[in-house]
Structure formats: C-alpha cells, structure tokens
Design a protein around this motif. Structure first.
Motif, PDB file in Angstrom:
ATOM      1  N   ASP A 179      65.028  27.961 115.571  1.00  0.00           N
ATOM      2  CA  ASP A 179      66.061  28.966 115.769  1.00  0.00           C
ATOM      3  C   ASP A 179      66.491  29.407 114.367  1.00  0.00           C
ATOM      4  O   ASP A 179      67.112  28.654 113.640  1.00  0.00           O
ATOM      5  N   LYS A 181      67.956  32.268 111.365  1.00  0.00           N
ATOM      6  CA  LYS A 181      68.977  33.286 111.109  1.00  0.00           C
ATOM      7  C   LYS A 181      68.741  33.867 109.735  1.00  0.00           C
ATOM      8  O   LYS A 181      68.665  33.130 108.758  1.00  0.00           O
ATOM      9  N   ASN A 203      78.603  41.348 113.367  1.00  0.00           N
ATOM     10  CA  ASN A 203      77.774  41.314 114.564  1.00  0.00           C
ATOM     11  C   ASN A 203      76.727  40.209 114.428  1.00  0.00           C
ATOM     12  O   ASN A 203      76.334  39.832 113.339  1.00  0.00           O
ATOM     13  N   PHE A 204      76.282  39.694 115.541  1.00  0.00           N
ATOM     14  CA  PHE A 204      75.219  38.683 115.545  1.00  0.00           C
ATOM     15  C   PHE A 204      74.326  38.940 116.738  1.00  0.00           C
ATOM     16  O   PHE A 204      74.808  39.157 117.852  1.00  0.00           O
ATOM     17  N   LYS A 205      73.036  38.908 116.513  1.00  0.00           N
ATOM     18  CA  LYS A 205      72.110  39.128 117.617  1.00  0.00           C
ATOM     19  C   LYS A 205      70.745  38.517 117.304  1.00  0.00           C
ATOM     20  O   LYS A 205      70.372  38.347 116.141  1.00  0.00           O
ATOM     21  N   ALA A 206      70.028  38.221 118.345  1.00  0.00           N
ATOM     22  CA  ALA A 206      68.624  37.837 118.214  1.00  0.00           C
ATOM     23  C   ALA A 206      67.783  39.107 118.153  1.00  0.00           C
ATOM     24  O   ALA A 206      68.242  40.195 118.493  1.00  0.00           O
ATOM     25  N   TYR A 207      66.563  38.964 117.701  1.00  0.00           N
ATOM     26  CA  TYR A 207      65.639  40.105 117.729  1.00  0.00           C
ATOM     27  C   TYR A 207      64.226  39.548 117.729  1.00  0.00           C
ATOM     28  O   TYR A 207      64.007  38.371 117.454  1.00  0.00           O
ATOM     29  N   ILE A 209      62.274  38.695 120.014  1.00  0.00           N
ATOM     30  CA  ILE A 209      62.018  37.566 120.910  1.00  0.00           C
ATOM     31  C   ILE A 209      60.620  37.639 121.501  1.00  0.00           C
ATOM     32  O   ILE A 209      59.950  36.634 121.704  1.00  0.00           O
ATOM     33  N   GLY A 210      60.213  38.832 121.798  1.00  0.00           N
ATOM     34  CA  GLY A 210      58.886  38.992 122.392  1.00  0.00           C
ATOM     35  C   GLY A 210      57.778  38.606 121.438  1.00  0.00           C
ATOM     36  O   GLY A 210      56.635  38.386 121.859  1.00  0.00           O
ATOM     37  N   VAL A 236      62.659  31.956 117.449  1.00  0.00           N
ATOM     38  CA  VAL A 236      63.612  33.033 117.757  1.00  0.00           C
ATOM     39  C   VAL A 236      64.402  33.376 116.496  1.00  0.00           C
ATOM     40  O   VAL A 236      65.237  32.585 116.037  1.00  0.00           O
ATOM     41  N   HIS A 238      67.182  35.608 114.328  1.00  0.00           N
ATOM     42  CA  HIS A 238      68.468  36.284 114.559  1.00  0.00           C
ATOM     43  C   HIS A 238      68.898  36.987 113.282  1.00  0.00           C
ATOM     44  O   HIS A 238      68.552  36.557 112.187  1.00  0.00           O
ATOM     45  N   THR A 240      72.058  37.961 110.937  1.00  0.00           N
ATOM     46  CA  THR A 240      73.421  37.518 110.679  1.00  0.00           C
ATOM     47  C   THR A 240      74.044  38.414 109.610  1.00  0.00           C
ATOM     48  O   THR A 240      73.343  38.884 108.725  1.00  0.00           O
TER      49      THR A 240
END
Lengths: 348, 348, 348, 348
Positions: A179, A181, A203-207, A209-210, A236, A238, A240
C-alpha cells in the motif's frame, strides 16, 4: 585532481532534471556541460529554474547543438519513449547512459510494449541495460554502459524486500501487499488538472488500481529474487497532498527465523543510503526530504504471529529518481558511492 | 411546527464541537441552548470561533450554569474520561446523550480500561449504551437513551465491511488488512508538536503501529458481525498532510458469490449517507468534505482471484464524528435521517 | 409555494460552476434545469464532479440542446469572451443573466479591449449591464436584465472602501495601496504549470505587478465613488498556497473624523454578508471558507496618525464569485438577499 | 588543514537548532562538539531529529556537562531571555557567540525591555554586541566577540532598503510600508494552537498589527541608515500556510535618480547571498528554499511615477536565522563568506 566527468542531461525541464542539476552542483567530480530541451532551446537554465540562478551558466540547447557525444555520461530525464530513440547512437559513440525514464526497465519486451503502449525502438539495448537498483546490482552497474534507473515505487518497495527475499523468508502462497503513497511531484512537471493544487491539495485518493506501470517492474524484481512471490503481489498506489516523499506500507507473511530487522541491518551494513531503524519506529517522509536515503522499519502486526508490517520511505525525486541516478553514476565511474550525495535532509 | 429539540454541547471548544455547531445551525428541528467549557466560561462563542460570528449568540458556561438537565439531548464533545463522569446524573434526569468520546464504545470493560488507561466510572451505563454506527444499529439507536458515537477509523472501516460480513463473505483464516490514512484534524484541537503545520505538513508517516485505540473498537464490530474474523484483523493508521478526510484501503479475501459491490449497493439502498460507487472508481476524500457521507468502491486486486481492494472515504469530522452524531440524534427523535444533513461537499 | 426560478449554467466545468451548483442545491427557490459544456456534453454532472453524486441528475448538454431560452436566469461561468457572444440572443428572448466572467465589468470599452486583448462583441449590452457589487448597487441590480458579477479582488478591495469613499474620508493625493493575497482556486480549473501543487504549494510570490486585469475594474469603482482616488491606487496581487480564500491588506490615508469602523458598521448594518469586526481584530480567510461573507477590520497603523490598515477577507469562490452571483439572483428576483446563502463557514 | 572551529549549540531542539546542525554538517571548517538542552539531556540527537540519523553521534547535554567554554563559538538557538543570562560567563572565558534570539538586537534597552517584557540581564553586553546583518556590518562582525543575529523580518526588509537608504533615495515624510508574509516555521517548534496544521493550514491572516517585536528592530536599522525614515515605517506581518519562506512587499517613495535596481546591483556586487533580479521579476520563496539567499526585485508601481514596489524573499530559517548565523561565523573566523553555504535551493 582528475578530470571531471562531463555530463549531459537530456530533457532537463522537469522535476527529475532540476533535481539532477541541484545534486550535481554539489558533486566534486562532475561537470554538467550540456542541457537539452527542444522546447526551451535558447533559454538560460537560470531563467527557467530560478533556484539555479548563480549556479549554472548553461543555456538549453537542441540535442543537435549539444554535441552529447562529447559527454562521458548522459542522463535521460525525458518522458518515456525518448531515450530508446536516442540512446543507440550515443552508445555507439562510447557514451555511457543513465536513463531515468522507463524505457529500459523491463526485460520482458512484450510486457513493456503492453504497459507503455508503444513498440520498443531498440530491443537489443534493453537486453544490454542493467537495472539500476543500486543496492541490488552494484557490480553489474559498475560495468554497464547503460543503466535503467528504477521507478520511485519499485525503489521504495524493493529495498526492504531485497534482503528478505534473498534470505528466502517470504511465505509463498500468501499475498504480499504494498500500500503505497506518493507526493504529487511523482506525476511530474506537466500541466494536468489532476495535479493542480486545488485538485490534489487537501485530498487523498487511490489511483491506478486496475494496474500501474510500476507493477510489472516490481514483479520483475520480486521474481528475480524469490520464485513464486510475484503472482501474489498486490500494489495500490495513492496520491497524498505533499510535494516530495513516498511511503510504502508492506504487509508480509514471513517464515520463522531470526528477526527480520537483523536481516535487513546485516544486508545494508555497507550501504550508506539505506537506514534500517529499530522495530517500533515509524519513518517519516520528511526525514529523507531532499536526501538520497531510504529509511525502513519492520515489525510484527499487532496481535499476529506471521504477519509483518514494513514501513519504507524515500524522497521520490532523490532515491526514487535523480539521487539514485547520481549514485549509479558514482558506481559506474568507480567513485565512492556517496560522493556528492551527503546533504542532510531538509527538516522542517 | 413542533418544538425544537433543546440541545446542550459539553466541551464545545474542539473540532468536533465547532463542527456540531456548524451542522446544527442548519438543522430545522434543533436549537442549541447551552455550550459548556470550564476553561472558556464567559467567552462568547462567536469570539472563540470567528466562523460562528453572526450565527450564535451563546456564551460558554460552566456545566453548573448551563443547567443541562433542561436539554432534550446533550452531546459530549469532550476528551475521553469526562462523559463517563457526567452522564449518569443527566441520564437520571431523563436527558438523552450522544457521546462523541470513547467512554461508552467498548462493551468489554477490561479492554476499555487497558486501552484508555483509566478505571471506568459507570460500567452500568456502558451496558446500556448503544454503539452509534447508524447504519448498523438504527433500531437500537432509536430507542437508546445514550449512544456511543463511533470513532472515525471504525466508521470508515466498518461501513464497507458491514454488508460483506452480514453476508458471510469474508474468508476466515485469512488476514483482513486495513491501511488507513487520516487528516490531522483527527488529532483534535490541542497544542501538540506532532500536529504543527511544520511537523505534519508536507510529510507522511504511520503511527500507532503497536496498537491504536480504535483497534479494539473495530474488532468488537467485526466480532459482532462474523465470528472468526476479528483475530485476523491488521490495522495501520497513517497521518496525511491535510485538514479533513479519512481514507481506508482494505485488503480482503472473499468467498465466491455474487459481486460484492451489489451486496453493498443492496444493503445501503435506503441509507442516504453511504454511496456505493462502481468498481474501478477511486473515491476521493474531498468528494465528501464537510458532508455526512461515506463513499465506497470495491474491486478485485489486479491479477488476483480472491483478493479484493475496498476504498472507503469519509470526512473524519462529519460522518466520522459530528455528522454521525446528528444523524443519530435524528434517529433518536424520529426525524428523517437526513434532516439538516444535506449540505453538498465543499469542492475544491 | 411559488414556482422555482429555472436556472441554466453555461460552462459548469470550472470551479465557479461547481460552486454555483453547490450553493443552488441548498436554495429553496431555485431549480437548475440545464448545465452546458461543449467539451463534456453527454457526461453526467455527478460523474464529472464526484461531490455532486446524489445531488443532481443533470447531464452536460451542448448550448443548443440546453434550450437556455426556457430558463428564467442563466449564469455564465465561462472564460472571458464567451458570454459576450451568447448573451445578446438570450437577452432578446427575455432571459436574465448573471455573468461571472469579465465580459461586462468595464464600462470603458477601450480599456476592456486593451486589458482583455479582444474586440468586444456587444458594446450595447455593456452599457446596459449593471455592475454586480451587491452592496453598492442593490437597486440597479434588482432592475437589471444583465448583471456583471465582480471579480474576486475587486470585491475584496471595494467592500471596505465603499463606505469610506462614500463618506469622502480618503485623503486625495496620497497613494491607496492594496496588497492582496489569493488562494490558487482564483486561477481556475485549467491545466497550467503555475497552478500545480508542486509549483504553487509551499511557496509565496507576487504576480501581475506590471498590471492585473482587476486593476481597471477596481479603479472604475473607486472613480465612481470618490473623484481623484483612482490615480493613486497601487495594486499588487500575490499567490498563497491554499485552495480558497482571499485577503486584502489596504493602506489608506484618512482625513480626521469619526472612527472609520463606525462608518463601516453603519453602512453595512443591513447587509447580511459584510461583517465589520472590532479594531484590533485580524480576520482569517478560513473564517469565511465556503460562505458568502466578507469580514473586515480597520485600525490605525502602529505609530501613525493618518495611516490606516484595513484587513478584508472573502472566499474568492463564494463572495468573490458564485455566492455573490446567487446573492445578485436573489436581489433580481425579489427574494430576501440571504436566501439559500446561510451556510456556516467550514472551520477547520 | 587547520583545526576546525569547535562549536556548541545551546537549545538545539528547535527549528533554528536543527537548521544549524544541517548546515554545519556540510561545513568543511566546523565541528559541532556539543549540543545542549535541559529538557532532552541524555537523548541522542539522531533520535530527536530523525533527519540527522547517521550524521551526528552527539547526545544532548545539560549546559554544565557540555563544557561550552571549550568551544570556539557558541550559537544560542534559545528562546528570548536565555542567552543574556548565559552569555557573560562564556564571553569572559573567551568564547565567541552568535545569538539567534533577540537578546542583543536592540541597542535601546528601554525599548527592548518594553517589547520583550523582561529586564535585561547584561546591558553592558548589549553595548558590545554587533548587529549581525552580514551585508551591513561585515567589518564589525569580523571583529566582534558577540553577534546579535537579526530577526527574519528585519533581514528580509532591510536587505533591499540598505542600498537605497545609504544612497539617500527614500523620500522623507512619506510612509514606507512593509507588507510581510511568513511561513509557519517562523513561529518556532513549540506546541501552540495557532501553529497547528488545522489552524494555520489553508488559511491566511495578518497578525501583530498592534505591534510586532521586529518593528523596533527594523526601525533601529532604518534610523542608522537614513534619518527621518523610521517614523514613517508601517509594518504588517501575515501568516501564510507554508513551512518555510518569507516574502516582503515594500511600497516606497523614491527621489529621482539612477534606476534603483542598479543601485542594488552595485551595492551587492560582491555579496554572494543577495541576488538582485531584473525589474519585472517576481521572486518566489521556493527559489531560496533551504539556501542562504535573499532574492530581490524593484519596479515602479503600475501607473505611478514615484511609488516603487520591492519584492524580497528569504528562507526564514536560513538567511533569516541559521544560515546568516553561519555566514556571520565565517566572517568572524576569516573564512570566505560562502564556506559551507553553497547548497542549491530545494525546488520543487
């Protein structure tokens, strides 16, 4: 005093480019003699990057003007797909290359072409290129004419795994989860809505993933180190809201044996840029800001016997890019590995 | 028009306090009649929080002055250990309570005393308190005199797990990993070096690896939902340089069956505050900023058959604290669940 | 219950667009019936802005599909140069317009064409447009068919000056200095290197020193209020690393007379969105985050008799753009000025 | 190779302390032999500041243990009021001192006692101390036993004014305005609510309008340079949401004469740390991040004949504190002024 290494930088208008220039300004054995940019040819480097005022007198040149064949070493800090077109000629003229893009990172050409969406221009050079994870491939790097500098995620993830995999300590059949960041500078210095302060800030998000392009690169390293691990790898990334910095949190299943932090500490005893901290430590990205360092800790997950948590931090622009590139240069030219790379992290 | 609910807020000088006040100002059925603070008694609320100028005429009172027994509902937005001392008397006077601290969250008193480092002042009230994860316990909340409002991490982690566990879809014997990231407001409005902009800004780190107080709280929920899951739970919280927002990345092993996003969508069909997005989506924390929402997506890990990745985001101060508290108030007083909670997230 | 105002938004893909949509969702008398975007036609609004999931069912349409002539009011949230081309036809069909771009802000057409670098498409509409600084021009706005919504800097600078200029308190012949600071959202939601988190984050700089487009707009207001002031006006905008918020620090020379804070307080007694704070106060941008507010303080410069310092803060996207636009809509349609605009600032 | 300068740092637990340690680690002629902290005595420096792991083996000592009298130079990086108590004894033992606090900055003792709210412990040492604005007082610094290192605001404001005042170019009778913006690290590394990420982040505000301690310090410099200027000085500091960096925007009235940027350029021709940029430039704080630099531009205010705008940026922790302290050390010990201070700014 020996002659300095004459250095050219192709594509010096991005973040890895300006970071190379920052680091090389402090390098006692390096002299940057050419910086190229098609779009900025004729612009003074110091006008383009105000942080370099008073440091460099160079002017961006077109690749033709730059006469890169006179350099001892050329760094490619270009978008993917550029180095593979320009490298063969330079190699033929005896120039050594460190490519910070992804062009020579994957030995599996089919995989490369699938992930990067283009045909590779020089498969033979791929075969010849050495993967530049410095701590993994020192000897091969020393002898290489062309080094494929690793991606930031692969560096941050692979460094803690390297000793454990070499020691055969990962349980096969169990997933290995990364995981990760990253600060926004990992997206480069290109105008993209997603990298705006107003989009990525607060803001925080994953990207991805595929599937992220660094996934096959990490799998390649894992496969080289311990068979059977790669298929179980989950990655995965993310985003940050910070400028620099990368943090990997790994979840591993280890077989019984001596404490894994000792394995890491032994493995990296002579590596100036990997800092194995005590179990219980939580390395912070700012503790490596601006420096060519990876700090790592490993500890058991609370309440578990065989699940371990690894924390690994780098500055994505330094150990994850320009710093490791200079480290590889040092190895290639027989210099002490930490030459010019001893600056202390900027904190706060 | 019926009488408004008369509301008291104990300890309104922190972030959950000011957030309650922001939300309740827009609530058509609520009237805040008292705010208490021992340290700020006599200070006008609007002088203390400039964002509330023109909104409230209230002045902070000592608990004695405030005559909280005249309220219909008292929110405790206090540090841990305060509500357990003051709740019994209010309950005896017929006042209903939503406690935003941790005092009544764990039914296992021994565990509570161990994690929070104090003796519990009213074990009988613990037994009576309802755990206020609204979507899990609506009926019990409606009937409760005292509700223990969940922690932010437990809310963000439990909401996506709730339908999957109820459906018995988690593989037992495999670890369930929750890699969580929180904005700094989760640490509260107290002067602490670690929460300074110069310490937490432009930085990323894990914390509480050895054990975080929200771990037993999540385990309690997991155990209530599907036996055997709790022991395999791994929880690593991280601090991310933003003010509001929480992101949980969960790694699960699911048994075969219908698509898990459908299970979630069915489960939350009538829940206005849980948004199940399409697989492949990557919910962003800013997409819920300031709103009482949890957005969730679930998808297979790339290249895996039974490992799933869940992404879950909330605003830690809203669905993770004050918003869920108001939601619970609505449930307790028979109001539509979304009364006063329909504001749109602030983006950008 | 009367019929809601039917609203169209042209160019709803930017920050002022999404902010209009956020505010109008809470407006009891407004119904957004069309959103247009040439580039995003066919995309669901909720897919484009995840914060609007569950709030709007609208799909972006081309201007032709949208049939904007059926709207009661159209907001233009477009780049400069668009509204002037599309407004005349809508006006001819009886639609009222609030233009958030700069197309109708300057009555001096030659100045407009010089600053904005294009010929104006409808000079006659300029003559008809009312400058929408709500607190300055309420009556004219109420009667207007087209309102030119002010720029963010002009709003933040003009509101504190309005009462002082009307009272004739500024010394002529002395410079009036406006040192202004804006969050990055003022630059809009367009891919530009200068607005990247890695360029604008952790950084502070002035810009537009040679001349910013808001300079003639402010001068026009000053000239309308007190002759002789405009020539002495100095305006330096700065970019500050935050998303929302604008802060003006004004340095004024005032003639003797009653305390200027009293003049401001009297002037704004019935204005719900201007908050005159006590001298000595230092309004913070976050105290108005997300709300249609301007907070102001005025005090003597330490050690001076006639130099005064004014501090003025707004949220550039609300009182500096979308909020003031809705306020103007309320005035145009005879609604109480604060209808739908009473949300409390988001703090922290 | 000569003997290194033996250095002690008193109060090395704050931001100026860790910054001194960062810079001195790269200094070829300096050896830090002692770091003191009463509260952290016994703690390894590298445990306290993880960025220093592998750089220093030092352990915090009490002042007594540290035997500071054996040092050649002691830096005080302490809160105000400490150095004045400990300096006299060290001076008597022949140790040289650079004090980064405010204890010796004001020659007017009454003013100092008023602004700092305490009695001064050693007025005679004040009389002996040299104000360490390096570019102003080089010769006196070279000969000094004790140097009062300037505040960050005074450095940022005074450097651009120095040449103009020396040249007598400021119009008397007109106000000289300094609108200044500081990153949060200027508030130091102490637990204070106002410096929390959640309070200072995504926010902008003025502070200290009634009077800031750096006001008399700047006035003292102005008065020394051109009589009659000081009374007209207006100073408004602001807090901006970034870690490092300071930006001064000055508004001046200049008499006619040769272009002021030429005056600055001539004056600073041999000063390695002051960069006079072309008129029209807008120096950014990040262009000096981490480096001992002040970048300046000066230009006419748009539309004015005698009002000029000066932009001046420094890193408040470097040229505004620790960097200038090391620069002063170099001057005191006869080293080239830029020894150990040539690192390139960290951008991005």
């Amino acid at each position: 005093m020996t002659q300095p290494i004459k250095i050219g930088i192709v594509g010096a208008t991005g973040y890895t480019g300006v970071e190379l220039l920052r680091l090389l300004a402090a390098h006692p054995n390096a002299e940057v003699t050419a910086v190229t940019s098609r779009s900025e040819a004729g612009t003074a480097l110091a006008d383009y990057f105000p942080s370099l005022r008073g440091v460099y007198d160079l002017v961006f040149q077109t690749p033709d003007e730059a006469a890169l064949e006179r350099c001892d070493l050329v760094f490619f800090a270009t978008p993917n797909g550029v180095a593979m077109k320009e490298a063969p000629q330079l190699l033929a003229q005896g120039v050594r290359i460190v490519d910070l893009s992804a062009d020579f990172r994957l030995q599996d050409l089919a995989a490369w072409e699938q992930w990067y969406g283009m045909s590779h221009a020089c498969p033979d050079v791929v075969a010849q290129a050495v993967y530049g994870l410095s701590e993994m491939n020192r000897d091969a790097i020393a002898a290489a004419q062309i080094v494929a500098n690793p991606g930031c995620y692969p560096t941050c993830v692979s460094l803690p795994l390297l000793p454990l995999l070499r020691a055969g300590r990962l349980k096969t059949g169990m997933p290995l989860i990364a995981d990760c960041k990253s600060g926004v500078s990992g997206a480069g210095r290109k105008a993209a809505v997603g990298s705006l302060l107003c989009e990525a800030g607060d803001n925080f998000k994953a990207y991805g993933i595929g599937g992220h392009r660094h996934l096959p690169e990490i799998r390649q390293t894992l496969a080289a180190l311990q068979e059977g691990v790669a298929p179980g790898f989950v990655f995965v990334p993310h985003l940050t809201p910070m400028i620099r910095g990368m943090h990997a949190t790994l979840y591993l299943h280890l077989t019984d044996g001596c404490p894994p932090d000792e394995i890491l500490r032994d493995f990296y005893r002579d590596s100036p840029f990997v800092d194995v901290m005590n179990p219980g430590s939580t390395p912070e990205t700012r503790s490596v800001r601006g420096a060519n360092l990876c700090r790592i800790s490993i500890q058991k997950a609370a309440g578990h016997d065989d699940v371990w948590v690894v924390l690994s931090v780098i500055d994505n622009l330094v150990k994850g890019a320009a710093g490791q590139a200079v480290q590889n240069m040092n190895i290639m030219f027989g210099l002490p590995e930490n030459t010019g790379l001893q600056n202390v992290p900027l904190l706060p």
